[in-house]
Design a protein around this motif. Structure first.
Motif, PDB file in Angstrom:
ATOM      1  N   GLU A 163      13.444  79.816 -70.275  1.00  0.00           N
ATOM      2  CA  GLU A 163      14.405  80.910 -70.387  1.00  0.00           C
ATOM      3  C   GLU A 163      15.390  80.715 -71.538  1.00  0.00           C
ATOM      4  N   THR A 164      15.341  79.539 -72.163  1.00  0.00           N
ATOM      5  CA  THR A 164      16.270  79.235 -73.258  1.00  0.00           C
ATOM      6  C   THR A 164      15.548  79.330 -74.587  1.00  0.00           C
ATOM      7  N   GLN A 165      16.096  80.130 -75.492  1.00  0.00           N
ATOM      8  CA  GLN A 165      15.513  80.259 -76.825  1.00  0.00           C
ATOM      9  C   GLN A 165      16.389  79.610 -77.905  1.00  0.00           C
ATOM     10  N   THR A 166      17.696  79.609 -77.684  1.00  0.00           N
ATOM     11  CA  THR A 166      18.613  79.035 -78.673  1.00  0.00           C
ATOM     12  C   THR A 166      19.570  78.077 -77.985  1.00  0.00           C
ATOM     13  N   VAL A 167      19.686  76.879 -78.543  1.00  0.00           N
ATOM     14  CA  VAL A 167      20.574  75.851 -77.991  1.00  0.00           C
ATOM     15  C   VAL A 167      21.664  75.552 -79.014  1.00  0.00           C
ATOM     16  N   GLY A 168      22.919  75.629 -78.588  1.00  0.00           N
ATOM     17  CA  GLY A 168      24.046  75.319 -79.461  1.00  0.00           C
ATOM     18  C   GLY A 168      24.727  74.033 -79.046  1.00  0.00           C
ATOM     19  N   LEU A 169      24.908  73.118 -79.987  1.00  0.00           N
ATOM     20  CA  LEU A 169      25.604  71.847 -79.747  1.00  0.00           C
ATOM     21  C   LEU A 169      26.879  71.855 -80.592  1.00  0.00           C
ATOM     22  N   TYR A 170      28.035  71.783 -79.942  1.00  0.00           N
ATOM     23  CA  TYR A 170      29.280  71.813 -80.717  1.00  0.00           C
ATOM     24  C   TYR A 170      30.163  70.625 -80.356  1.00  0.00           C
ATOM     25  N   GLY A 171      31.048  70.294 -81.274  1.00  0.00           N
ATOM     26  CA  GLY A 171      31.965  69.176 -81.063  1.00  0.00           C
ATOM     27  C   GLY A 171      32.686  68.859 -82.356  1.00  0.00           C
ATOM     28  N   MET A 172      33.705  68.021 -82.264  1.00  0.00           N
ATOM     29  CA  MET A 172      34.508  67.689 -83.429  1.00  0.00           C
ATOM     30  C   MET A 172      33.695  66.895 -84.448  1.00  0.00           C
ATOM     31  N   GLY A 173      34.170  66.856 -85.679  1.00  0.00           N
ATOM     32  CA  GLY A 173      33.492  66.104 -86.722  1.00  0.00           C
ATOM     33  C   GLY A 173      33.397  64.630 -86.380  1.00  0.00           C
ATOM     34  N   GLY A 174      32.230  64.043 -86.621  1.00  0.00           N
ATOM     35  CA  GLY A 174      32.044  62.613 -86.387  1.00  0.00           C
ATOM     36  C   GLY A 174      31.741  62.236 -84.956  1.00  0.00           C
ATOM     37  N   VAL A 175      31.529  63.232 -84.082  1.00  0.00           N
ATOM     38  CA  VAL A 175      31.314  62.929 -82.664  1.00  0.00           C
ATOM     39  C   VAL A 175      29.859  62.586 -82.349  1.00  0.00           C
ATOM     40  N   GLY A 176      28.953  62.865 -83.296  1.00  0.00           N
ATOM     41  CA  GLY A 176      27.557  62.493 -83.081  1.00  0.00           C
ATOM     42  C   GLY A 176      26.604  63.654 -82.879  1.00  0.00           C
ATOM     43  N   LYS A 177      26.966  64.836 -83.339  1.00  0.00           N
ATOM     44  CA  LYS A 177      26.093  66.009 -83.170  1.00  0.00           C
ATOM     45  C   LYS A 177      24.799  65.852 -83.967  1.00  0.00           C
ATOM     46  N   THR A 178      24.924  65.399 -85.213  1.00  0.00           N
ATOM     47  CA  THR A 178      23.732  65.217 -86.044  1.00  0.00           C
ATOM     48  C   THR A 178      22.830  64.131 -85.477  1.00  0.00           C
ATOM     49  N   THR A 179      23.425  63.083 -84.949  1.00  0.00           N
ATOM     50  CA  THR A 179      22.628  62.020 -84.316  1.00  0.00           C
ATOM     51  C   THR A 179      21.839  62.569 -83.133  1.00  0.00           C
ATOM     52  N   LEU A 180      22.485  63.393 -82.320  1.00  0.00           N
ATOM     53  CA  LEU A 180      21.807  63.990 -81.166  1.00  0.00           C
ATOM     54  C   LEU A 180      20.681  64.911 -81.626  1.00  0.00           C
ATOM     55  N   LEU A 181      20.933  65.702 -82.674  1.00  0.00           N
ATOM     56  CA  LEU A 181      19.891  66.591 -83.192  1.00  0.00           C
ATOM     57  C   LEU A 181      18.731  65.782 -83.766  1.00  0.00           C
ATOM     58  N   THR A 182      19.039  64.654 -84.392  1.00  0.00           N
ATOM     59  CA  THR A 182      17.990  63.776 -84.919  1.00  0.00           C
ATOM     60  C   THR A 182      17.146  63.207 -83.790  1.00  0.00           C
TER      61      THR A 182
END
Length: 506
Positions: A163-182
């Motif tokens: 049922e999910t087509q788009t997932v948004g990950l948000y947070g402050m700079g340097g919190v690890g969003k890119t690491t999680l996406l990787t």
């Protein structure tokens, strides 16, 4: 007659004698070739629109045609000058050598164009693409990621939900969003049923659509001169044609505003096509613009995970080099407030500091903050719209570390400072203040603490950044004197009182 003698010496004088006739013939054959190329390319695009893949021999022919057309354009630049050199009814030339070489180029090009025309007849221009396993490029990642197991599992389950087509990950700079996406990208390397291609795109802060298109095109095999010459609209058409019959996962890292998939040419993910889009951003507001009403917040690490990460970065030898270093290291780690970027950068900086004096200094003054951490966090501040919002943000740094600020009182302070509310009634001004707080919270520059929605606080590292901005990152240290929460009983020592614009002694 000297020119005529030269012709005989050079040999084949047909290149000069037939120059005018060959140029006319070349122009006509070029027109025929362009028409043939147009017809072939139209057939190719129709088949690609059906999910077919153009044949290699067709692509080679199209590239050759484009190349010869470019050469013809170059040749045509000097056409008038070369014709003016002819004399004796076109049999001779005022510059025999130049006319000979030019005529020879025309003759050879005419033969090449005629060959391309005869070879440009294709019964089939495209075919079914070969069955392929999921195409995904594994990205470099730290061997051990601290404190993100639960978050990764939660994000992965959300992504795998039909049922999910788009997932948004948000947070402050340097919190690890890119690491999680990787981590999500690399987990897709193991193969997910039906997914054919995974595309990773880093989005610039000014959102350049054609750069995004080029990144996607590279993964889809769309490249070369033909692609480079196309405008944004035609690139979108090609991407749409190539992706619409593929089950894809598109990973967009670090978006600052809405990314219009239609503008890029990416088909909208639906339950029926099984496609997915995952993005990271510093703004919860952007999640809403992207159609995600329940985004996932990437929060700072717990105290335990933060200490584990910091210990790993510093290293056991340094931590054991003096009896008191471990105690001071814990204090430095605490000042990082669970922010992975700060823990990693400062931990690596302190890994070679083996004297207790160096660690005592680090407790008072973060090492590496100014050069490597604050500039990254400052992007969020720079993205705030309006000088008054930036002033309101900087004002929040005047409160002590970890201080819970009552929203109503904060708005009153802003009004007293004349950041907001000039020439407006009280109710409108208060509403404006709440709107600014909502913007700062959405940008992860202020935090709402648990169930206490009537109060906000500023992350320690963000506060350091705000104070840095106020002092122009140390260049004007005495512009704003902040001694919040230390219980001052006397006036602090200041070398240049004339530079001071604000004192906060509370």
């Amino acid at each position: 007659m000297g020119g005529c003698i030269s012709i005989q010496i050079l040999g084949d004088s047909d290149h000069i004698r037939n120059l005018e006739k060959n140029l006319v013939a070349l122009e006509e054959t070029i027109r025929v070739l362009k028409s043939r190329r147009y017809d072939v390319l139209r057939r190719v695009q129709e088949e690609e629109g059906k999910g077919q893949q153009r044949l290699n021999e067709v692509q080679v022919w199209l590239t050759s045609v484009q190349t010869i057309e470019n050469h013809f354009d170059d040749l045509n630049i000097t056409r008038t000058r070369e014709l003016q050199r002819l004399c004796l009814l076109g049999v001779c030339s005022k510059n025999v050598k130049s006319s000979f070489h030019y005529g020879r180029r025309v003759s050879l090009m005419l033969k090449e164009v005629e060959s391309l025309i005869s070879n440009g007849v294709f019964e089939v221009v495209a075919a079914e693409p070969p069955a392929m396993r999921c195409v995904v490029e594994e990205r470099p990642l730290q061997p051990v990621i601290f404190g993100r197991e639960t978050m990764l599992e939660k994000a992965w389950n959300r992504l795998m939900d039909e049922e999910t087509q788009t997932v948004g990950l948000y947070g402050m700079g340097g919190v690890g969003k890119t690491t999680l996406l990787t981590q999500i990208n690399n987990k897709l390397c193991d193969g997910v049923d039906g997914v054919q291609i995974v595309i990773w795109v880093v989005v610039s802060s000014d959102l350049r659509v054609e750069e995004i298109q080029d990144d996607i095109a590279e993964k889809l095999g769309l490249h070369g001169e033909e692609w480079d010459w196309k405008d944004k609209r035609h690139k979108a058409y090609d991407i749409q044609a190539r992706m619409k019959n593929k089950k894809f996962v598109l990973l967009l890292d670090n978006i600052w505003r809405k990314v219009d998939l239609e503008d890029i040419g990416v088909p909208f993910p639906t339950r029926e096509n099984g496609c997915k889009v995952v993005f990271t951003t510093r703004s919860r507001e952007v999640c809403g613009y992207m159609g995600v009403d329940d985004p996932m917040e990437v929060q700072c690490l717990t105290d335990s995970a933060a200490w584990d990460l910091f210990k790993k970065k510093v290293g056991p030898l340094t931590l054991k080099s003096h009896p008191r270093i471990l105690e001071q290291a814990r204090k430095v780690a605490e000042k990082c407030g669970g922010l992975p970027l700060a823990l990693s950068v400062i931990g690596e900086t302190m890994s070679c500091k083996k004297t207790i004096k160096e660690w005592d200094l680090a407790v008072e003054d973060f090492a590496g903050m100014d050069d490597q951490i604050l500039p990254i966090l400052k992007y969020s501040y720079d993205n705030l719209k309006g000088k008054h919002i930036k002033s309101c943000f900087q004002y929040c740094s005047l409160f002590p570390e970890d201080y819970l600020i009552e929203k109503e009182k904060l708005i009153d302070y802003w009004i007293c400072e004349r950041f907001i509310g000039e020439n407006e009634d009280r109710e409108r001004t208060v509403n404006q203040g709440y709107g600014i707080i909502a913007t700062l919270v959405s940008s992860c520059l202020l935090l709402e603490e648990g169930s206490s929605i009537s109060k906000v606080k500023m992350h320690d590292v963000v506060r350091e950044m705000a104070l840095g901005i106020s002092s122009d990152f140390g260049k004007k240290r005495e512009k704003c004197i902040v001694r919040a929460g230390v219980g001052l009983s006397k006036v602090p020592k200041v070398e240049k009182w004339s530079a001071v614009e604000r004192i906060v002694p509370n």
